[in-house]
Design a protein around this motif. Structure first.
Motif, PDB file in Angstrom:
ATOM      1  N   UNK A   1      13.283  31.012 -44.935  1.00 24.25           N
ATOM      2  CA  UNK A   1      13.244  31.243 -47.302  1.00 24.25           C
ATOM      3  C   UNK A   1      11.945  31.470 -47.161  1.00 24.25           C
ATOM      4  N   UNK A   2      10.370  30.396 -46.664  1.00 30.64           N
ATOM      5  CA  UNK A   2       9.466  29.961 -47.194  1.00 30.64           C
ATOM      6  C   UNK A   2       8.467  31.013 -46.904  1.00 30.64           C
ATOM      7  N   UNK A   3       8.955  32.654 -45.567  1.00 35.24           N
ATOM      8  CA  UNK A   3       8.815  34.085 -46.409  1.00 35.24           C
ATOM      9  C   UNK A   3       9.698  34.831 -47.186  1.00 35.24           C
ATOM     10  N   UNK A   4      10.253  34.134 -48.201  1.00 40.16           N
ATOM     11  CA  UNK A   4      10.741  34.769 -49.447  1.00 40.16           C
ATOM     12  C   UNK A   4      12.094  35.399 -49.016  1.00 40.16           C
ATOM     13  N   UNK A   5      12.309  35.310 -47.960  1.00 45.47           N
ATOM     14  CA  UNK A   5      13.864  36.334 -47.119  1.00 45.47           C
ATOM     15  C   UNK A   5      15.370  35.410 -48.448  1.00 45.47           C
TER      16      UNK A   5
ATOM     17  N   UNK B   1      11.338  45.454 -44.011  1.00 45.90           N
ATOM     18  CA  UNK B   1      11.759  45.289 -45.760  1.00 45.90           C
ATOM     19  C   UNK B   1      11.198  44.234 -45.972  1.00 45.90           C
ATOM     20  N   UNK B   2      11.140  42.766 -45.545  1.00 44.25           N
ATOM     21  CA  UNK B   2      11.107  41.614 -45.698  1.00 44.25           C
ATOM     22  C   UNK B   2       9.471  41.311 -45.948  1.00 44.25           C
ATOM     23  N   UNK B   3       8.998  42.372 -44.976  1.00 47.73           N
ATOM     24  CA  UNK B   3       7.431  42.262 -45.629  1.00 47.73           C
ATOM     25  C   UNK B   3       7.000  42.807 -46.670  1.00 47.73           C
ATOM     26  N   UNK B   4       7.822  44.218 -46.667  1.00 45.81           N
ATOM     27  CA  UNK B   4       7.018  44.862 -47.887  1.00 45.81           C
ATOM     28  C   UNK B   4       7.180  44.191 -49.088  1.00 45.81           C
TER      29      UNK B   4
ATOM     30  N   UNK C   1      17.349  46.660 -33.282  1.00 44.12           N
ATOM     31  CA  UNK C   1      16.817  47.690 -34.785  1.00 44.12           C
ATOM     32  C   UNK C   1      16.902  47.376 -36.204  1.00 44.12           C
ATOM     33  N   UNK C   2      17.846  47.393 -36.551  1.00 48.86           N
ATOM     34  CA  UNK C   2      18.669  46.764 -37.722  1.00 48.86           C
ATOM     35  C   UNK C   2      17.730  44.833 -38.642  1.00 48.86           C
ATOM     36  N   UNK C   3      17.052  44.548 -37.314  1.00 50.06           N
ATOM     37  CA  UNK C   3      16.771  43.036 -37.084  1.00 50.06           C
ATOM     38  C   UNK C   3      15.139  42.887 -37.496  1.00 50.06           C
ATOM     39  N   UNK C   4      15.087  44.687 -36.535  1.00 51.64           N
ATOM     40  CA  UNK C   4      13.297  44.942 -37.188  1.00 51.64           C
ATOM     41  C   UNK C   4      13.233  45.143 -38.528  1.00 51.64           C
TER      42      UNK C   4
ATOM     43  N   UNK D   1       4.408  40.754 -53.639  1.00 51.23           N
ATOM     44  CA  UNK D   1       4.388  39.612 -54.338  1.00 51.23           C
ATOM     45  C   UNK D   1       2.449  39.432 -54.077  1.00 51.23           C
ATOM     46  N   UNK D   2       2.651  39.507 -52.626  1.00 48.26           N
ATOM     47  CA  UNK D   2       1.066  39.290 -52.632  1.00 48.26           C
ATOM     48  C   UNK D   2       0.120  39.804 -53.246  1.00 48.26           C
ATOM     49  N   UNK D   3       0.635  41.276 -53.596  1.00 47.71           N
ATOM     50  CA  UNK D   3      -0.399  42.037 -54.673  1.00 47.71           C
ATOM     51  C   UNK D   3      -0.514  41.377 -55.917  1.00 47.71           C
ATOM     52  N   UNK D   4       0.405  41.189 -56.502  1.00 46.69           N
ATOM     53  CA  UNK D   4       0.835  40.184 -57.492  1.00 46.69           C
ATOM     54  C   UNK D   4      -0.021  39.273 -58.195  1.00 46.69           C
ATOM     55  N   UNK D   5      -0.017  38.322 -57.508  1.00 44.10           N
ATOM     56  CA  UNK D   5      -0.763  37.628 -57.198  1.00 44.10           C
ATOM     57  C   UNK D   5      -2.133  37.027 -57.139  1.00 44.10           C
ATOM     58  N   UNK D   6      -2.548  38.549 -56.391  1.00 38.91           N
ATOM     59  CA  UNK D   6      -4.255  39.114 -56.074  1.00 38.91           C
ATOM     60  C   UNK D   6      -4.157  39.096 -57.197  1.00 38.91           C
ATOM     61  N   UNK D   7      -3.548  40.057 -58.551  1.00 41.79           N
ATOM     62  CA  UNK D   7      -3.802  40.918 -59.686  1.00 41.79           C
ATOM     63  C   UNK D   7      -4.269  39.391 -60.159  1.00 41.79           C
ATOM     64  N   UNK D   8      -3.546  38.790 -59.993  1.00 39.19           N
ATOM     65  CA  UNK D   8      -3.018  37.975 -61.504  1.00 39.19           C
ATOM     66  C   UNK D   8      -4.073  36.626 -60.919  1.00 39.19           C
ATOM     67  N   UNK D   9      -5.090  35.910 -59.727  1.00 37.81           N
ATOM     68  CA  UNK D   9      -6.156  35.695 -59.069  1.00 37.81           C
ATOM     69  C   UNK D   9      -7.253  36.409 -59.896  1.00 37.81           C
ATOM     70  N   UNK D  10      -7.314  37.900 -59.804  1.00 40.72           N
ATOM     71  CA  UNK D  10      -8.765  38.434 -60.444  1.00 40.72           C
ATOM     72  C   UNK D  10      -8.421  38.381 -60.839  1.00 40.72           C
ATOM     73  N   UNK D  11      -7.571  38.516 -62.714  1.00 37.54           N
ATOM     74  CA  UNK D  11      -7.308  38.734 -63.781  1.00 37.54           C
ATOM     75  C   UNK D  11      -7.616  36.921 -64.449  1.00 37.54           C
ATOM     76  N   UNK D  12      -7.504  35.971 -64.341  1.00 34.20           N
ATOM     77  CA  UNK D  12      -8.485  34.281 -63.734  1.00 34.20           C
ATOM     78  C   UNK D  12      -9.665  34.432 -63.390  1.00 34.20           C
ATOM     79  N   UNK D  13     -10.350  34.987 -62.794  1.00 33.64           N
ATOM     80  CA  UNK D  13     -11.022  34.719 -62.484  1.00 33.64           C
ATOM     81  C   UNK D  13     -11.504  35.498 -63.565  1.00 33.64           C
ATOM     82  N   UNK D  14     -11.545  37.320 -63.854  1.00 35.53           N
ATOM     83  CA  UNK D  14     -12.247  37.516 -64.533  1.00 35.53           C
ATOM     84  C   UNK D  14     -12.584  36.933 -66.342  1.00 35.53           C
TER      85      UNK D  14
END
Length: 122
Positions: free
Chosen positions: A54-58, A86-89, A78-81, A94-107
């Motif tokens: 759940x902490x990993x967003x599942x 899919x959860x990593x993706x 195989x299905x478990x993997x 989400x990480x990319x979105x957060x990184x973008x938001x941080x970069x925007x705020x830093x700018x």
């Protein structure tokens, strides 16, 4: 171990433990002769697993599918993997979105005096 002790040991609230049981994310918890839940190490491991996933967003639905696969007698590796991939993706997006938001705020912070302050004054 009862629910309160389990909650203290796992850091998962008693309500969440009951919810996990109701949703089938953890095996049905047996009760002792006076009707209190009697939680063993297997269930504690499953509670911790659910907590971490759940902490990993599942989502609950995906976690339920995953735990059903774990509990199934067939080999569902195989299905478990695939679910984990899919959860990593999802988390990468989400990480990319957060990184973008941080970069925007830093700018904005770096250019506050020459840009943001002028805009806010108008």
């Amino acid at each position: 171990m009862n629910v309160k002790e389990t909650s203290e040991k796992t850091g998962v609230s008693t309500d969440t433990i009951r919810y996990y049981e109701k949703e089938g994310l953890i095996p049905k918890i047996t009760r002792n002769r006076v009707g209190n839940r009697d939680i063993d190490d297997k269930i504690i491991r499953r509670i911790n697993f659910a907590k971490h996933m759940r902490a990993a967003g599942m989502s609950i639905n995906v976690l339920k599918e995953y735990t059903d696969l774990v509990d199934d007698a067939k080999d569902n590796t195989e299905r478990q993997k695939q679910i984990i991939r899919e959860q990593i993706d999802i988390m990468q997006e989400r990480k990319n979105g957060i990184d973008f938001a941080i970069e925007h705020l830093e700018y904005k912070l770096a250019h506050y005096d020459d840009h943001m302050k002028k805009i806010e004054e108008n």
